[in-house]
Motif scaffolding. Structure first.
Motif, mmCIF file in Angstrom:
data_model
loop_
_atom_site.group_PDB
_atom_site.id
_atom_site.type_symbol
_atom_site.label_atom_id
_atom_site.label_comp_id
_atom_site.label_asym_id
_atom_site.label_seq_id
_atom_site.Cartn_x
_atom_site.Cartn_y
_atom_site.Cartn_z
ATOM 1 N N LEU A 122 4.864 -4.813 -2.540
ATOM 2 C CA LEU A 122 4.143 -3.539 -2.476
ATOM 3 C C LEU A 122 2.637 -3.744 -2.522
ATOM 4 O O LEU A 122 1.885 -3.134 -1.754
ATOM 5 N N LEU A 123 2.183 -4.617 -3.416
ATOM 6 C CA LEU A 123 0.745 -4.826 -3.577
ATOM 7 C C LEU A 123 0.145 -5.583 -2.392
ATOM 8 O O LEU A 123 -0.897 -5.198 -1.862
ATOM 9 N N GLY A 124 0.795 -6.684 -1.981
ATOM 10 C CA GLY A 124 0.251 -7.497 -0.900
ATOM 11 C C GLY A 124 0.225 -6.767 0.433
ATOM 12 O O GLY A 124 -0.812 -6.701 1.108
ATOM 13 N N ILE A 125 1.368 -6.203 0.813
ATOM 14 C CA ILE A 125 1.431 -5.468 2.083
ATOM 15 C C ILE A 125 0.622 -4.182 1.974
ATOM 16 O O ILE A 125 -0.042 -3.765 2.932
ATOM 17 N N GLY A 126 0.645 -3.559 0.794
ATOM 18 C CA GLY A 126 -0.145 -2.350 0.589
ATOM 19 C C GLY A 126 -1.631 -2.601 0.729
ATOM 20 O O GLY A 126 -2.388 -1.705 1.115
ATOM 21 N N ALA A 127 -2.065 -3.831 0.428
ATOM 22 C CA ALA A 127 -3.476 -4.194 0.569
ATOM 23 C C ALA A 127 -3.822 -4.617 1.985
ATOM 24 O O ALA A 127 -4.917 -5.149 2.226
ATOM 25 N N GLY A 128 -2.912 -4.398 2.923
ATOM 26 C CA GLY A 128 -3.245 -4.596 4.333
ATOM 27 C C GLY A 128 -2.806 -5.901 4.937
ATOM 28 O O GLY A 128 -2.993 -6.096 6.149
ATOM 29 N N LEU A 129 -2.257 -6.838 4.158
ATOM 30 C CA LEU A 129 -1.845 -8.114 4.737
ATOM 31 C C LEU A 129 -0.776 -7.886 5.794
ATOM 32 O O LEU A 129 0.102 -7.038 5.640
ATOM 33 N N SER A 130 -0.850 -8.660 6.856
ATOM 34 C CA SER A 130 0.068 -8.492 7.984
ATOM 35 C C SER A 130 1.391 -9.175 7.680
ATOM 36 O O SER A 130 1.693 -10.277 8.158
ATOM 37 N N LEU A 131 2.188 -8.514 6.862
ATOM 38 C CA LEU A 131 3.492 -9.015 6.449
ATOM 39 C C LEU A 131 4.514 -7.891 6.567
ATOM 40 O O LEU A 131 4.160 -6.717 6.498
ATOM 41 N N GLY A 132 5.781 -8.255 6.728
ATOM 42 C CA GLY A 132 6.826 -7.259 6.952
ATOM 43 C C GLY A 132 7.678 -7.015 5.734
ATOM 44 O O GLY A 132 7.694 -7.801 4.785
ATOM 45 N N ARG A 133 8.435 -5.917 5.772
ATOM 46 C CA ARG A 133 9.281 -5.514 4.651
ATOM 47 C C ARG A 133 10.677 -6.103 4.723
ATOM 48 O O ARG A 133 11.430 -6.047 3.756
ATOM 49 N N GLU A 134 11.055 -6.653 5.879
ATOM 50 C CA GLU A 134 12.450 -7.043 6.080
ATOM 51 C C GLU A 134 12.845 -8.268 5.261
ATOM 52 O O GLU A 134 13.907 -8.280 4.631
ATOM 53 N N GLY A 135 11.996 -9.317 5.246
ATOM 54 C CA GLY A 135 12.313 -10.507 4.463
ATOM 55 C C GLY A 135 12.470 -10.194 2.987
ATOM 56 O O GLY A 135 13.478 -10.564 2.361
ATOM 57 N N SER A 284 -8.745 -9.198 4.945
ATOM 58 C CA SER A 284 -7.915 -8.000 5.047
ATOM 59 C C SER A 284 -8.748 -6.739 4.857
ATOM 60 O O SER A 284 -8.569 -5.740 5.575
ATOM 61 N N PHE A 285 -9.648 -6.773 3.905
ATOM 62 C CA PHE A 285 -10.543 -5.640 3.633
ATOM 63 C C PHE A 285 -11.370 -5.292 4.877
ATOM 64 O O PHE A 285 -11.491 -4.118 5.254
ATOM 65 N N ILE A 286 -11.887 -6.301 5.551
ATOM 66 C CA ILE A 286 -12.713 -6.075 6.749
ATOM 67 C C ILE A 286 -11.864 -5.522 7.890
ATOM 68 O O ILE A 286 -12.258 -4.576 8.587
ATOM 69 N N ILE A 287 -10.681 -6.117 8.086
ATOM 70 C CA ILE A 287 -9.814 -5.671 9.180
ATOM 71 C C ILE A 287 -9.351 -4.239 8.961
ATOM 72 O O ILE A 287 -9.159 -3.477 9.925
ATOM 73 N N CYS A 288 -9.175 -3.845 7.696
ATOM 74 C CA CYS A 288 -8.784 -2.459 7.402
ATOM 75 C C CYS A 288 -9.816 -1.467 7.928
ATOM 76 O O CYS A 288 -9.485 -0.309 8.234
ATOM 77 N N THR A 295 -3.047 -3.862 10.410
ATOM 78 C CA THR A 295 -2.780 -4.171 9.014
ATOM 79 C C THR A 295 -1.337 -3.807 8.662
ATOM 80 O O THR A 295 -0.677 -3.031 9.365
ATOM 81 N N GLY A 296 -0.859 -4.359 7.563
ATOM 82 C CA GLY A 296 0.518 -4.093 7.157
ATOM 83 C C GLY A 296 1.509 -4.668 8.155
ATOM 84 O O GLY A 296 1.184 -5.531 8.969
ATOM 85 N N GLY A 297 2.737 -4.201 8.078
ATOM 86 C CA GLY A 297 3.759 -4.698 8.992
ATOM 87 C C GLY A 297 3.477 -4.350 10.439
ATOM 88 O O GLY A 297 3.720 -5.132 11.345
ATOM 89 N N GLY A 298 2.958 -3.126 10.669
ATOM 90 C CA GLY A 298 2.619 -2.713 12.028
ATOM 91 C C GLY A 298 3.623 -1.769 12.659
ATOM 92 O O GLY A 298 3.579 -1.536 13.869
ATOM 93 N N HIS A 299 4.520 -1.208 11.849
ATOM 94 C CA HIS A 299 5.537 -0.297 12.371
ATOM 95 C C HIS A 299 4.905 0.866 13.133
ATOM 96 O O HIS A 299 5.358 1.238 14.225
ATOM 97 N N HIS A 300 3.842 1.427 12.565
ATOM 98 C CA HIS A 300 3.178 2.581 13.191
ATOM 99 C C HIS A 300 2.538 2.201 14.514
ATOM 100 O O HIS A 300 2.450 3.020 15.429
ATOM 101 N N LEU A 301 2.082 0.943 14.630
ATOM 102 C CA LEU A 301 1.434 0.494 15.865
ATOM 103 C C LEU A 301 2.415 0.505 17.030
ATOM 104 O O LEU A 301 2.049 0.882 18.153
ATOM 105 N N VAL A 302 3.666 0.112 16.775
ATOM 106 C CA VAL A 302 4.684 0.115 17.837
ATOM 107 C C VAL A 302 4.884 1.531 18.366
ATOM 108 O O VAL A 302 4.986 1.747 19.581
#
Length: 529
Positions: A122-135, A284-288, A295-302
């Protein structure tokens, strides 16, 4: 006589009724569905908070800007502390599940590890890191399955089924894809099919998916207006599929190589780890601010890609930045997967390919969503090397089976090309690179040779080291005893002259102290070509 009696007792234990196991699989599915759904909901809330508080208007307010930057770094350092304190929770979690099934890893503090995996993600992905929820969802389910094994005092054989059932339920809850969860567990985690395994994973996946749909509704995971384009000659369409499968295979190799190289570079940089983590969180802060969509998993981007008017060059830039940011994020070892970012990268490649066809052949815009779907499946197959899972996953996530033939074509071409390129499955690579439980040397094993025994089940694949061989002709590891062969629904005690066939499941009796070391060796003998 005592040895024969011992073998008989073990076989009887293996053949006992499965009602209790199936009931526990149901409970594992329900609880996993609840936990994964809360996790999925929490990631959505975290994404909304990130979008609300990190906007360009803060660029004119230096004090708030510094405060948010500081929060990002504190989050990174805290998650890094958790990852180092509980190393089995780091990364995707899927390699850890494979190691657990092969007895190369133990969840010693499974409740604490479950909480760390949950909140760290929750914290890492919530902070914008490009990681997914599935693993993380898959590993969260494995924790539940493992916990049930300990609570209800089940044996090692049942542990494998419950852990696998929980993993399937985790994927089903994360993506609303119960069938893909079942197939993924058998194609990627076990590499064999059995009726008991299918029942356990199906029960858990269906229950998990039922819980998730009560929370997130009945719509498929990706809300795309899917329409199969029919205004092109089907022979040209088929040619386009083949070319796309070839192209996406090479990009899949690029992703795999980049992920591994970035891990090595991150590890070899001669700086304190706190500085490296702070640098990644600053990135991550800059990319946000400048590219929040990646940022994040990218579900919304798809879901946004079909409606955005972007050039091919800009999409290539987005692809490169997303790929690099994903590999850097994963190199931290934080709790997050690569599954969803892979689908996003595949969707971007699909849109690039579609725009190229539209520009060259003056085709309809329906090709954009069409090839985005093919790109997600093809890229997943190229990287994970699990074609059946890739096809079923995308069909379930999009809710349309009109693309079945197209997805299957692109996927099998991508799989074939990556086979020619000798590209290993990414989760196999990550499994080989992860630290595993230390195994005692041969002297220690001999010392415990006559202590407790355990049963393991090894599947036999076509063209493996076991296939078409007699029991007596196999170079069995020391202290390995074949106590039964399962062939279909029949199980019998073999002789030295019994022939092993593809599709069999070998039931082997090993000393408890040697099982950890021999399980992986025997599994490779039974499944590797």
């Amino acid at each position: 006589m005592s040895r024969k009696r011992e073998i008989k007792n073990h076989v009887e234990l293996l053949q006992k009724g499965n009602r209790g196991l199936y009931g526990l699989s149901l409970l594992v599915g329900v609880i996993t569905g609840v936990i994964v759904s809360i996790y999925r909901y929490g990631l959505g809330v975290a994404g909304n908070l990130r979008e609300h508080y990190i906007s360009r208007e803060f660029l004119t307010n230096p004090s708030k800007l510094l405060l948010i930057w500081g929060i990002f770094i504190v989050i990174g350092l805290f998650v890094d502390y958790l990852s180092r304190k509980f190393p089995t929770t780091g990364g995707s979690g899927i390699p850890q599940v494979k190691a657990l099934i092969l007895r190369k890893l133990d969840y010693i503090f499974w409740i604490k590890e479950l909480l760390v995996k949950f909140f760290g993600g929750l914290l890492g992905i919530g902070a914008g890191l490009s990681l997914g929820r599935e693993g993380p969802s898959v590993q969260l389910g494995s924790y539940i399955g493992y916990g049930f094994t300990k609570i209800f005092k089940r044996n090692y054989t049942d542990e494998k089924y419950l852990v696998t059932a929980g993993s399937s339920a985790g994927l089903a809850g994360a993506f609303g894809a119960p069938l893909a969860g079942v197939v993924f567990s058998m194609e990627e985690l076990h590499r064999f099919f059995s009726s008991k395994l299918i029942i356990c994973t199906f029960l858990a996946s269906i229950c998990s998916n039922f819980v998730a749909r009560r929370i997130f509704g009945m719509d498929p995971s990706f809300n795309l207006n899917v329409k199969y384009p029919t205004d092109v000659n089907p022979y040209f369409q088929f040619l386009f599929f083949i070319v796309f499968g070839i192209v996406i295979a090479f990009f899949g190799k690029l992703f795999t190589v980049s992920l591994v190289k970035t891990q090595d570079i991150f590890k070899d940089i001669k700086l304190p780890r706190s500085i490296k983590i702070s640098s990644v969180m600053t990135l991550s802060f800059i990319i946000c601010f400048i590219m929040p969509d990646i940022t994040g998993g990218g579900h919304h981007l798809v879901e946004e890609l079909p409606h955005l008017n972007q050039t091919i060059l800009f999409l290539l830039l987005v692809f490169v930045v997303k790929l690099l940011f994903t590999t850097i994020s994963y190199a931290t070892g934080f709790q997050g997967g690569i599954f969803l970012p892979m689908l996003v990268l595949g969707a971007i490649l699909g849109k690039i390919y579609a725009l190229t066809l539209i520009t060259t052949f003056n085709l309809h815009s329906d090709f954009v969503i069409h090839y985005m779907i093919l790109g997600m499946a093809g890229f997943f197959v190229a990287v994970v090397r699990a074609p059946i899972t890739g096809v079923i996953l995308i069909l379930e996530m999009t809710g349309s089976f009109d693309h079945l033939l197209a997805i299957a074509t692109v996927s099998i071409v991508a799989y074939y090309i990556t086979d020619i390129l000798k590209l290993e499955p990414i989760y196999e690579i990550l499994y080989d690179r992860m630290p595993k439980k230390k195994i005692e040397d041969d002297l220690e094993e001999d010392r415990h040779e006559h202590h407790e025994k355990t049963l393991i089940c090894i599947p036999v694949s076509a063209e493996s080291e076991f296939d078409e061989k007699l029991i007596r002709d196999v170079a069995w590891p020391k202290n390995t005893l074949v106590v039964a062969i399962r062939r279909g629904e029949t199980e019998y005690i073999p002789k030295g002259s019994s022939k092993i066939l593809a599709g069999d499941v070998l039931v082997l009796l090993l000393p408890e102290k040697q099982a950890d070391k021999l399980n992986e060796t025997l599994f490779k003998m039974g499944t590797s070509h």
